[in-house]
Design a protein around this motif. Structure first.
Motif, PDB file in Angstrom:
ATOM      1  N   GLN A   1       0.830  -1.207   0.000  1.00 56.41           N
ATOM      2  CA  GLN A   1       0.000   0.000   0.000  1.00 56.41           C
ATOM      3  C   GLN A   1       0.864   1.257   0.000  1.00 56.41           C
ATOM      4  N   ARG A   2       1.893   1.236   0.841  1.00 56.97           N
ATOM      5  CA  ARG A   2       2.766   2.424   0.921  1.00 56.97           C
ATOM      6  C   ARG A   2       3.531   2.633  -0.372  1.00 56.97           C
ATOM      7  N   LEU A   3       3.994   1.528  -0.945  1.00 56.47           N
ATOM      8  CA  LEU A   3       4.735   1.660  -2.212  1.00 56.47           C
ATOM      9  C   LEU A   3       3.807   2.263  -3.265  1.00 56.47           C
ATOM     10  N   ARG A   4       2.604   1.712  -3.329  1.00 59.80           N
ATOM     11  CA  ARG A   4       1.637   2.182  -4.343  1.00 59.80           C
ATOM     12  C   ARG A   4       1.353   3.673  -4.153  1.00 59.80           C
ATOM     13  N   ASN A   5       1.138   4.051  -2.887  1.00 60.67           N
ATOM     14  CA  ASN A   5       0.793   5.444  -2.611  1.00 60.67           C
ATOM     15  C   ASN A   5       1.943   6.398  -2.910  1.00 60.67           C
ATOM     16  N   SER A   6       3.163   5.879  -2.896  1.00 62.84           N
ATOM     17  CA  SER A   6       4.310   6.775  -3.111  1.00 62.84           C
ATOM     18  C   SER A   6       4.599   6.981  -4.590  1.00 62.84           C
ATOM     19  N   LEU A   7       3.969   6.180  -5.432  1.00 64.51           N
ATOM     20  CA  LEU A   7       4.284   6.280  -6.862  1.00 64.51           C
ATOM     21  C   LEU A   7       3.212   7.072  -7.598  1.00 64.51           C
TER      22      LEU A   7
ATOM     23  N   ARG B   1      11.879   5.813   0.215  1.00 66.43           N
ATOM     24  CA  ARG B   1      12.508   5.754   1.540  1.00 66.43           C
ATOM     25  C   ARG B   1      11.783   6.658   2.523  1.00 66.43           C
ATOM     26  N   GLU B   2      11.422   7.850   2.043  1.00 69.65           N
ATOM     27  CA  GLU B   2      10.697   8.778   2.927  1.00 69.65           C
ATOM     28  C   GLU B   2       9.388   8.153   3.387  1.00 69.65           C
ATOM     29  N   ALA B   3       8.749   7.460   2.445  1.00 72.67           N
ATOM     30  CA  ALA B   3       7.460   6.851   2.780  1.00 72.67           C
ATOM     31  C   ALA B   3       7.610   5.804   3.871  1.00 72.67           C
TER      32      ALA B   3
ATOM     33  N   ALA C   1      30.058   5.194  16.587  1.00 68.31           N
ATOM     34  CA  ALA C   1      30.180   6.179  15.508  1.00 68.31           C
ATOM     35  C   ALA C   1      29.179   5.849  14.407  1.00 68.31           C
ATOM     36  N   ILE C   2      28.595   6.924  13.865  1.00 71.71           N
ATOM     37  CA  ILE C   2      27.726   6.723  12.687  1.00 71.71           C
ATOM     38  C   ILE C   2      28.609   6.911  11.462  1.00 71.71           C
ATOM     39  N   ASP C   3      28.718   5.824  10.687  1.00 74.26           N
ATOM     40  CA  ASP C   3      29.604   5.794   9.514  1.00 74.26           C
ATOM     41  C   ASP C   3      28.844   6.248   8.258  1.00 74.26           C
ATOM     42  N   ASP C   4      29.583   6.706   7.272  1.00 73.12           N
ATOM     43  CA  ASP C   4      29.009   7.073   5.956  1.00 73.12           C
ATOM     44  C   ASP C   4      27.861   8.058   6.090  1.00 73.12           C
ATOM     45  N   PHE C   5      27.914   8.976   7.087  1.00 72.78           N
ATOM     46  CA  PHE C   5      26.770   9.867   7.305  1.00 72.78           C
ATOM     47  C   PHE C   5      26.462  10.681   6.041  1.00 72.78           C
ATOM     48  N   GLY C   6      25.172  10.742   5.720  1.00 76.52           N
ATOM     49  CA  GLY C   6      24.734  11.521   4.548  1.00 76.52           C
ATOM     50  C   GLY C   6      24.348  10.643   3.382  1.00 76.52           C
ATOM     51  N   THR C   7      24.759   9.361   3.438  1.00 75.82           N
ATOM     52  CA  THR C   7      24.436   8.497   2.294  1.00 75.82           C
ATOM     53  C   THR C   7      23.108   7.771   2.503  1.00 75.82           C
ATOM     54  N   GLY C   8      22.641   7.725   3.716  1.00 75.16           N
ATOM     55  CA  GLY C   8      21.374   7.033   3.991  1.00 75.16           C
ATOM     56  C   GLY C   8      20.242   8.025   3.954  1.00 75.16           C
ATOM     57  N   TYR C   9      19.189   7.713   4.660  1.00 78.99           N
ATOM     58  CA  TYR C   9      18.039   8.616   4.588  1.00 78.99           C
ATOM     59  C   TYR C   9      17.595   9.092   5.961  1.00 78.99           C
ATOM     60  N   SER C  10      18.519   8.993   6.937  1.00 78.38           N
ATOM     61  CA  SER C  10      18.158   9.543   8.239  1.00 78.38           C
ATOM     62  C   SER C  10      18.586  11.004   8.272  1.00 78.38           C
TER      63      SER C  10
END
Ligand SMILES: Nc1nc2c(ncn2[C@@H]2O[C@H](COP(=O)(O)O[C@H]3[C@@H](O)[C@H](n4cnc5c(=O)[nH]c(N)nc54)O[C@@H]3COP(=O)(O)O)[C@@H](O)[C@H]2O)c(=O)[nH]1
Length: 699
Positions: free
Chosen positions: A334-340, A375-377, A597-606
Motif C-alpha cells: 500500500q505504501r509503495l503504491r501510494n508513493s508512486l 525511503r521517505e514513505a 560512531a555513525i559511519d558514511d553519514f549523509g548516504t542514507g536517509y536519516s
C-alpha cells in the motif's frame, strides 16, 4: 347419415328441417351440383345441440318449424361459438325477414323453390370459412411469435432500414430504461442513439452501409440506456430484404453481457494480480513492460525497472509468524503504491520482492528521486500486531536502453543489481553495470575460498590513522580488514564483505576483527601509545546477532581492552532497520563504556534530528561530501551544517576520505574534529602503523 361421394367436393351439412322431403330435395340439389354430402337432419333445439359436436361445414335451416325456429337455430349455433356458415333455406321467408336474418348473422338465405344460387353460395361460404381459418391460424402464430419475442430475456427490435425503431420487445424497453415511455416516442429513436461512442460512429459509417452486402453483423459492444448508463452487450444485426433484394427492415438482438464481463474482469484481475496484496503480478508486469519498451523504442524514451527486496523480511516472518508477515507485505504494498505516480507500475514479483516500472523517464537520475520518495514513505514504522517495524529495502535498477533491449534481460540485470545492493547492507541501491555479471563469476570462486580463509588465517587487519584536525596529532585509527588470498594477493573488503554477509560468515569474521583490533591495541598500549582510540566496522548482520553484546564483553575482557577507547562504526541504515532494538543495544554498549560512531553519514536517509535519539558519540561524514570541497560546483554547505549541528548534539565529527590539503584546511577551518584519509595516510599494516605512530609522536 349417408356416406359422401369421394369424387365430388365433400360437404358435411347439418340440415334443420321438419320436412324430410325438403331436406332430401336440398341434398339432391347439392349432389347434382358436384357436392358429396354427408348430412343429418334435426328439427328440435335439443337435436341440434346434440349434433353440434360433429364437424359440420355448413348449416342449412328452414325458417319456421312446428317445434323450432330458424332464428333460434342461428342463435344456438352462435351461442356455441361456432363460425360455421348458416344459410336459411325456406319456402316462407319474406324480404324483410331475410334482411333481418342476415343482420342477425346468417350468411345467406335461399328459397326452397329457387336453389339456383345454392352452389355458388355454398362454395363462397366454404371459401370464406377456409380463409377465415387461415387468417386465424396466421394471427395465432403471429401472436405466438410476438409472445416469444416478448418473453425473450434478450432485447429484440425491428428497425427500419435507416435503423429507426419500429418494434422493441419488453426486455429491450427494460434494458434501455424505456418502460412506460409512449410507443410513439420509442418509435422515434434510432439504434445509433442507443449505443455508446465510438460504436455509434462505426455503426453509422461502417456497419449499416455494410449490411447491404454482408447482411449480418455480430459483435460485442456497449449500449447506452436513456439514463446514460453504459451496458456491455453482444449484438446481432440482420438485414431482411424484400423480393427486389432491397433492405426492407433490420432486426437486432441484443444480450446484456454485464455479468459475463464482470466475471471475465474478475478472472482477468485474478490472473494478473497478486491475491495477497492486490498489486499487479509478474505476468501483468511483463506485458506492461513489453508495451512500455515498444513505446520507448518508438519515442526514444528511457525506461527504468527497479527490483526491490525487503531487508530482513524473513526475520519478521520467522519470529512473528506468516500472518504478521502477510500483514506487513500488504501494508508495504500500500505504501509503495501510494508513493508512486499513477502512471508508474508496481508489481509483486513474489515473496518479499517487488518490481517498479518507470516509463517515459526524462533522465535515469529520476529513478533515484523515486527511491528517495520511497525511503521517505518508510521513515514511519509499520504496525504489525503490537510491534512497530521499520522497513528498508535493497534496490537494483536497470535502464532501457543502456542495460538491455528486452524485458528478460532488463529484469535479470535489475535482479543482479539488487543482489549487489543487498550485499552492501540494508537500504542500498545499485544501478546495473555490466561488470556485475563478470564480477558475479569472480565472486562465486571467491565465495568458495572464503570458507577456509578464517581457518587458514588469511585475513589481515589494516589500520588507517585519524588525526586531530587542529594539532595534526594521531588520536586514533580505524581497523579495516583485508584478505591475503593465496593466489590473488590482497583482496579488497568491497569484494568479499558482501560475500561474508550473504553467507553469514560475517558474524565470525567480524568477531575476529574485533578481537584482532583489541589485541593490537594492547600491544600499542604496552609500547606506550596509551590514549589511542580504535574503531571497527560492525555490519547490520552482526548487529542483528543476538550474541553481539556477549561477544563484545568477552573480547573486551579477554583482550584487556579499555572500553572507552573502543569505537564501533555502524551505518545509518543499520540504525534504521529496527530503531527500537538498535537503541536498546546501543544503550547496553554505552553502559559498557563503548563509543558508537555513525559511519558514511549523509548516504542514507536519516537526519541528524532523527539520530539524536540514539546514544552516539561520533559522526563520520562520508567521503562523497568531502569530495565536493574545493571542487567547481561542489557544495560544502552540507558539511558545514552537519558539523555545526553534530557539535550542538555533543557529537565529535570525523571527516572521511580526505585526500587533498585544501579539503583538510577547509575542514579544520569549519571546526571538524578529526581527519581520516589518504591525505594523512592509507590504511597500513600493523608494522607500518607502528612506524607511523612513532614518527607522529616524535614530530
Ligand atoms: N563489516 C566490515 N566492513 C569493513 C571492514 N573493513 C572494511 N570494511 C568496509 O569495506 C568497505 C571498503 O573498505 P576499504 O576498502 O577498507 O575502504 C576504506 C578506506 O580504505 C577508504 N578510504 C579511506 N580514506 C580514503 C581516501 O582518502 N580516499 C579513498 N578513495 N578511500 C579512502 O574508505 C573506506 C572507509 O571505510 P569506512 O570508514 O568504514 O566507511 C568499507 O565500506 C568498509 O566500511 C570490516 O572489518 N568489517
Amino acid at each position: 347419415m349417408q356416406a359422401p361421394d369421394r369424387a365430388k367436393k365433400p360437404l358435411n351439412a347439418l340440415i334443420i328441417e321438419d320436412v324430410e322431403d325438403d331436406a332430401l330435395l336440398l341434398v339432391d340439389y347439392l349432389e347434382t351440383n358436384d357436392f358429396s354430402v354427408k348430412w343429418c337432419r334435426v328439427d328440435t333445439e335439443e337435436g341440434m345441440i346434440s349434433k353440434l359436436k360433429e364437424p359440420w361445414d355448413i348449416v342449412f335451416s328452414d325458417f319456421s318449424m312446428p317445434h323450432f325456429s330458424g332464428h333460434r337455430a342461428l342463435g344456438v349455433l352462435r351461442e356455441h361459438n361456432s363460425e360455421i356458415p348458416f344459410i336459411f333455406v325456406s319456402g316462407t321467408i319474406g324480404e324483410d325477414i331475410a334482411v333481418e336474418a342476415l343482420k342477425s348473422g346468417a350468411q345467406d338465405y335461399l328459397m326452397k323453390d329457387n336453389l339456383v344460387r345454392m352452389r355458388s353460395a355454398v362454395e363462397r361460404e366454404l371459401r370464406e370459412t377456409q380463409s377465415r381459418k387461415d387468417r386465424q391460424k396466421t394471427d395465432r402464430s403471429r401472436a405466438r411469435l410476438v409472445a416469444i419475442l416478448e418473453a425473450s430475456p434478450d432485447m429484440v427490435a425491428i428497425l427500419q432500414p435507416d435503423a429507426r425503431l419500429e418494434y422493441l420487445n419488453s426486455s429491450g424497453l427494460k434494458l434501455l430504461g424505456l418502460e412506460g415511455v409512449e410507443k410513439e416516442h420509442v418509435e422515434k429513436l434510432n439504434l445509433v442513439d442507443l449505443v455508446s461512442e465510438p460504436f455509434a460512429q462505426q455503426l453509422w459509417v461502417e456497419i449499416l452501409p455494410g449490411l447491404q452486402q454482408n447482411k449480418a453483423w455480430h459483435g460485442e459492444t456497449e449500449i447506452l440506456t436513456i439514463a446514460g448508463k453504459i451496458i456491455p452487450v453482444s449484438m446481432s444485426l440482420l438485414a431482411h430484404n424484400d423480393r427486389h433484394g432491397e433492405i426492407e427492415y433490420l432486426s437486432v438482438t441484443v444480450r446484456d453481457i454485464s455479468e459475463r464481463k464482470h466475471f471475465e474482469s474478475v478472472l482477468h484481475h485474478q490472473a494478473t494480480h497478486d491475491a495477497l496484496t492486490g498489486l499487479p503480478n509478474r505476468y501483468f508486469l511483463i506485458n506492461r513492460f513489453a508495451t512500455a519498451l515498444e513505446l520507448a523504442r518508438r519515442h526514444d524514451h528511457c525506461v527504468a525497472v527497479m527490483f526491490l527486496d525487503l531487508d530482513n523480511f524473513k526475520r519478521v516472518n520467522d519470529s512473528m509468524g506468516h500472518g504478521h508477515g502477510d500483514s506487513l507485505l500488504k501494508q508495504v504494498s500500500q505504501r509503495l503504491r501510494n508513493s508512486l505516480r499513477p502512471g508508474d507500475t508496481i508489481a509483486r514479483h513474489g515473496g518479499d520482492e517487488f518490481t517498479i516500472l518507470l516509463e517515459n523517464l526524462k533522465h535515469p537520475d529520476k529513478a533515484i528521486s523515486v527511491i528517495r520518495k520511497l525511503r521517505e514513505a518508510f521513515l514511519q514504522p509499520i504496525k504489525v500486531g503490537s510491534q512497530d517495524i521499520y522497513v528498508t529495502f535493497s534496490t537494483g535498477i536497470a535502464l532501457y536502453p543502456t542495460d538491455g533491449q528486452n524485458v528478460e534481460d532488463l529484469l535479470r540485470n535489475a535482479d543482479t543489481a539488487m543482489y549487489r545492493a543487498k550485499a552492501l547492507g540494508p537500504s542500498q541501491y545499485r544501478f546495473y553495470a555490466p561488470s556485475m555479471n563478470a564480477r558475479g563469476h569472480e565472486f562465486l570462486s571467491l565465495e568458495g575460498d572464503l570458507q577456509q580463509a578464517l581457518e587458514q588465517n588469511e585475513f589481515r587487519l589494516y589500520y588507517q590513522p585519524q588525526v586531530d584536525a587542529q594539532s595534526g596529532k594521531v588520536v586514533g585509527m580505524e581497523g579495516l580488514i583485508r584478505w591475503q588470498h593465496p593466489k590473488r594477493g590482497i583482496v579488497s573488503p568491497a569484494d568479499f564483505i558482501p560475500l561474508l554477509e550473504g553467507s553469514g560468515l560475517i558474524i565470525s569474521v567480524g568477531e575476529w576483527v574485533l578481537r584482532q583490533a583489541c589485541m593490537q591495541h594492547r600491544i600499542w598500549r604496552e609500547a606506550g601509545f596509551n590514549d589511542l582510540r580504535i574503531s571497527v566496522n560492525v555490519s547490520a548482520t552482526q548487529f542483528n546477532d543476538r550474541h553481539l553484546m556477549d561477544k563484545i564483553q568477552r573480547a573486551i575482557k579477554e583482550e584487556q581492552m579499555i572500553p572507552h577507547l573502543l569505537e564501533l562504526e555502524i551505518t545509518e541504515n543499520t540504525v534504521m532497520q529496527d530503531p527500537v532494538a538498535v537503541i536498546e543495544t546501543l544503550n547496553a554498549l554505552r553502559s559498557e563504556g563503548v563509543r558508537i560512531a555513525i559511519d558514511d553519514f549523509g548516504t542514507g536517509y536519516s537526519s541528524l534530528a532523527y539520530l539524536k535519539r540514539f546514544p552516539l558519540s561520533v559522526l563520520k561524514i562520508d567521503k562523497s561530501f568531502v569530495d565536493d570541497i574545493g571542487e567547481v560546483g561542489g557544495d560544502s554547505t552540507i558539511v558545514e551544517a552537519s558539523i555545526s549541528l553534530a557539535h550542538k548534539l555533543g557529537l565529535q565529527v570525523v571527516a572521511e576520505g580526505v585526500e587533498r590539503v585544501e579539503q583538510y584546511e577547509f575542514l579544520r577551518s569549519i571546526g571538524c574534529d578529526l581527519i581520516q584519509g589518504y591525505y594523512i595516510n592509507r590504511p597500513l599494516t600493523e608494522a607500518d602503523m607502528t612506524d607511523f605512530l612513532v614518527k607522529n609522536a616524535t614530530q
